[in-house]
Scaffold this active site. Structure first.
Site, short mmCIF file in Angstrom:
data_model
loop_
_atom_site.label_atom_id
_atom_site.label_comp_id
_atom_site.label_asym_id
_atom_site.label_seq_id
_atom_site.Cartn_x
_atom_site.Cartn_y
_atom_site.Cartn_z
N CYS A 165 62.98 40.35 59.70
CA CYS A 165 63.51 39.74 60.92
C CYS A 165 62.65 38.50 61.15
CB CYS A 165 63.43 40.67 62.12
SG CYS A 165 63.92 39.88 63.66
N CYS A 211 61.93 37.95 65.30
CA CYS A 211 61.03 38.85 66.03
C CYS A 211 60.75 40.07 65.18
CB CYS A 211 61.57 39.19 67.42
SG CYS A 211 63.26 39.79 67.49
N SER A 212 61.42 41.16 65.43
CA SER A 212 61.05 42.39 64.73
C SER A 212 62.23 43.34 64.68
CB SER A 212 59.88 43.05 65.45
OG SER A 212 60.20 43.19 66.83
N CYS A 213 63.46 42.83 64.66
CA CYS A 213 64.62 43.71 64.58
C CYS A 213 64.52 44.54 63.31
CB CYS A 213 65.90 42.88 64.59
SG CYS A 213 66.10 41.94 66.12
#
Lengths: 230, 127
Positions: free
Chosen positions: A116, A119-121
């Site tokens: 991602c 961000c951090s999906c």
């Protein structure tokens, strides 16, 4: 919950002879909890339940079951390729944020890697909370710019002619990698196969374990109960 | 993507941090787990969509100075949560600051081994 043992004496400007201390982040979270509880926006017991779920219940063993089933059940594999959200939900794993899932299958020609960049999906439903490195800036940038270099850091060297596809996750669409079934696994049961599936093999930064090599990286130590799902 | 390795043409080089195995704890400290759960719960309650959340978190992690080892990830998470709570009119920074300070005073005033209560803050007064 109210008694925070994770206080540290370093950086401590005063002499407080063993009383409690909340670090600034812990205090801010406490403040938010207080506000949100008073406004009736959260139920502290529900917060505890979410923590418990993500610390102990949801994790890559969910994804390992999905992969192992796809390895032994061609019809399931086809459903997983067509509509991963529904196929994964049919095993009892559903997303909390209404996100869609897409399963990307490794082949002899193509290796898949998920990231991602923004961000951090991450596919929480099947892999739990992402590892720290997945959320850190170097992986988020280098997975796209230099995927081979990233894989080398994980000790994964692919043949020169293997194509690497990088899948950039979003809040609405999250990917999981379905690695290729290891060779010499013909006689193994679905449960035994699931033990070979590592978290990193479903991110694309690793490959499944080989039979007889259940060691570091295995999601189940041999003595653990493989039936302890969610 | 099968071009020769461009030796990390831009950005930070990726290095696998030590101890980054699958058995690493999910959260390094309890507050991280709590902050995580607050966002999940508020999304489920409909205070914000997950797309709004991802956008807020993206803005925080994109700020200059983010730690290369990702160790400040939940600090960004918490900052994103505070931004959304402000934007949604739930809690402004002054209230969060005041209550944080109150919780810290309460902790200092609580004998070790006893649960920290907000009422233990010497300056506590029911709002």
């Amino acid at each position: 919950m109210t008694h925070d043992h994770h206080t540290h004496d370093h950086d401590h400007p005063h002499d407080h002879h063993h009383d409690n201390e909340l670090d600034p982040f812990a205090a801010r979270v406490k403040a938010l909890e207080t506000i949100l509880t008073e406004k009736g926006l959260i139920d502290p017991a529900a917060i505890d339940a979410i923590v418990e779920t993500y610390e102990h219940k949801v994790g890559p063993r969910n994804g390992a079951r999905v992969v192992a089933k796809a390895w032994v059940d061609q019809e399931f594999a086809e459903r997983l390729a067509r509509d991963a959200t529904a196929a994964i939900a049919s095993l009892g794993y559903t997303g909390r944020q209404g996100e869609h899932m897409q399963a990307v299958f490794n082949t002899p020609d193509t290796h898949n890697l998920i990231v991602c960049t923004l961000c951090s999906c991450y596919p929480w439903t099947v892999l739990g909370v992402p590892p720290v490195w997945y959320k850190a800036p170097p992986y988020r940038s280098q997975a796209v710019i230099n995927p081979r270099g990233v894989l080398a850091e994980f000790g994964l060297k692919l043949p020169e002619d293997t194509r690497i596809r990088v899948w950039d996750s979003t809040a609405e669409l999250r990917y999981m990698v379905v690695p290729m079934r290891p060779v010499e696994t013909d006689g193994l049961s679905e449960d035994e196969l699931a033990r070979l599936v590592t978290r990193d093999s479903m991110i694309g930064t690793g490959l499944p374990l080989r039979p007889g090599s259940l060691g570091p990286g295995a999601l189940w130590p041999p003595e653990a109960d493989p039936g302890a799902g969610i | 993507m099968s071009a020769p390795d461009p030796a990390a043409s831009s950005g930070l080089p990726f290095q696998l941090p030590p101890g980054a195995g699958p058995d690493a704890p999910v959260f390094a400290e309890p507050w991280q787990a709590q902050a995580f759960a607050l966002a999940v719960a508020l999304n489920e309650r409909g205070l914000f969509t997950w797309t709004e959340w991802a956008a807020a978190l993206s803005r925080e992690v994109a700020r200059p100075g983010a730690a290369a080892d990702g160790s400040d990830y939940y600090a960004h998470w918490l900052a994103a949560l505070e931004v959304l709570l402000r934007e949604k009119g739930v809690a402004g920074p002054e209230l969060v600051e005041a209550l944080s300070a109150s919780w810290q005073r309460a902790a200092h005033a609580t004998p070790h081994g006893q649960p920290i209560r907000l009422e233990n803050d010497p300056e506590f007064s029911r709002r």
